[in-house]
Design a protein around this motif. Structure first.
Motif, PDB file in Angstrom:
ATOM      1  N   ILE A  58     -11.409   5.518   2.056  1.00  0.00           N
ATOM      2  CA  ILE A  58     -10.092   4.885   1.984  1.00  0.00           C
ATOM      3  C   ILE A  58     -10.081   3.968   0.765  1.00  0.00           C
ATOM      4  N   PHE A  59      -9.072   4.111  -0.083  1.00  0.00           N
ATOM      5  CA  PHE A  59      -8.958   3.293  -1.294  1.00  0.00           C
ATOM      6  C   PHE A  59      -8.136   2.047  -1.015  1.00  0.00           C
ATOM      7  N   TYR A  60      -8.624   0.911  -1.479  1.00  0.00           N
ATOM      8  CA  TYR A  60      -7.916  -0.364  -1.358  1.00  0.00           C
ATOM      9  C   TYR A  60      -7.819  -1.004  -2.737  1.00  0.00           C
ATOM     10  N   ARG A  61      -6.659  -1.552  -3.065  1.00  0.00           N
ATOM     11  CA  ARG A  61      -6.461  -2.216  -4.357  1.00  0.00           C
ATOM     12  C   ARG A  61      -6.878  -3.679  -4.329  1.00  0.00           C
ATOM     13  N   LYS A  62      -7.126  -4.234  -3.142  1.00  0.00           N
ATOM     14  CA  LYS A  62      -7.563  -5.628  -3.043  1.00  0.00           C
ATOM     15  C   LYS A  62      -8.662  -5.760  -2.000  1.00  0.00           C
ATOM     16  N   GLY A  63      -9.451  -6.832  -2.139  1.00  0.00           N
ATOM     17  CA  GLY A  63     -10.591  -7.038  -1.257  1.00  0.00           C
ATOM     18  C   GLY A  63     -10.222  -7.463   0.152  1.00  0.00           C
ATOM     19  N   ASN A  64      -9.150  -8.253   0.274  1.00  0.00           N
ATOM     20  CA  ASN A  64      -8.664  -8.734   1.562  1.00  0.00           C
ATOM     21  C   ASN A  64      -7.140  -8.673   1.544  1.00  0.00           C
ATOM     22  N   PRO A  65      -6.515  -8.558   2.707  1.00  0.00           N
ATOM     23  CA  PRO A  65      -5.051  -8.451   2.737  1.00  0.00           C
ATOM     24  C   PRO A  65      -4.318  -9.593   2.032  1.00  0.00           C
ATOM     25  N   ASP A  66      -4.884 -10.801   2.041  1.00  0.00           N
ATOM     26  CA  ASP A  66      -4.215 -11.948   1.426  1.00  0.00           C
ATOM     27  C   ASP A  66      -4.555 -12.126  -0.052  1.00  0.00           C
ATOM     28  N   ASP A  67      -5.500 -11.358  -0.565  1.00  0.00           N
ATOM     29  CA  ASP A  67      -5.903 -11.455  -1.976  1.00  0.00           C
ATOM     30  C   ASP A  67      -4.927 -10.704  -2.870  1.00  0.00           C
ATOM     31  N   VAL A 113      -2.959   6.833  -6.813  1.00  0.00           N
ATOM     32  CA  VAL A 113      -3.008   6.777  -5.346  1.00  0.00           C
ATOM     33  C   VAL A 113      -2.527   5.399  -4.914  1.00  0.00           C
ATOM     34  N   GLU A 114      -2.071   5.316  -3.697  1.00  0.00           N
ATOM     35  CA  GLU A 114      -1.601   4.050  -3.133  1.00  0.00           C
ATOM     36  C   GLU A 114      -2.759   3.377  -2.392  1.00  0.00           C
ATOM     37  N   SER A 115      -2.645   2.073  -2.222  1.00  0.00           N
ATOM     38  CA  SER A 115      -3.619   1.354  -1.416  1.00  0.00           C
ATOM     39  C   SER A 115      -3.586   1.908   0.004  1.00  0.00           C
ATOM     40  N   GLU A 116      -4.746   2.096   0.580  1.00  0.00           N
ATOM     41  CA  GLU A 116      -4.966   2.623   1.921  1.00  0.00           C
ATOM     42  C   GLU A 116      -4.811   4.142   1.997  1.00  0.00           C
TER      43      GLU A 116
END
Length: 80
Positions: A13-22, A63-66
Motif C-alpha cells: 500500500i502506497f502512502y504519501r505521508k508518514g502519519n495521517p496528520d503529517d 498513484v493515489e495515497s492508499e
C-alpha cells in the motif's frame, strides 16, 4: 528535458505521508534530489520509504495515497 519514473520496489500500500496528520513528503512541483523520500510502501505493518534515484522536479504522482501498488509500478514522474 527528460521525464523519469520512480517505481515501487515491492508490492504493498502506497502512502504519501508518514502519519495521517503529517504533510505529504513531497508535492507535485517540488524539487527533489537523489535519495529524497516521496512516500512509503506498507506491507504486513512494515513501512519502507520510496526514494528518488535522481534529481529534478516532481511532475506528478501516478498513484493515489492508499492505493495498492505492485513491484515495478510507476509511482511518480520526475523531470530532470
Amino acid at each position: 528535458m527528460a521525464v523519469e519514473v520512480v517505481e515501487a520496489f515491492m508490492p504493498g500500500i502506497f502512502y504519501r505521508k508518514g502519519n495521517p496528520d503529517d504533510p505529504p513528503y513531497k508535492e507535485e512541483g517540488d524539487m527533489v534530489v537523489a535519495g529524497d523520500t516521496v512516500g512509503l510502501i506498507e506491507i504486513m505493518k512494515s513501512f519502507a520509504p520510496v526514494e528518488t534515484g535522481i534529481a529534478g522536479r516532481l511532475v506528478r504522482f501516478l498513484v493515489e495515497s492508499e492505493d495498492t501498488v505492485d513491484a515495478g509500478q510507476a509511482i511518480c514522474e520526475i523531470e530532470t
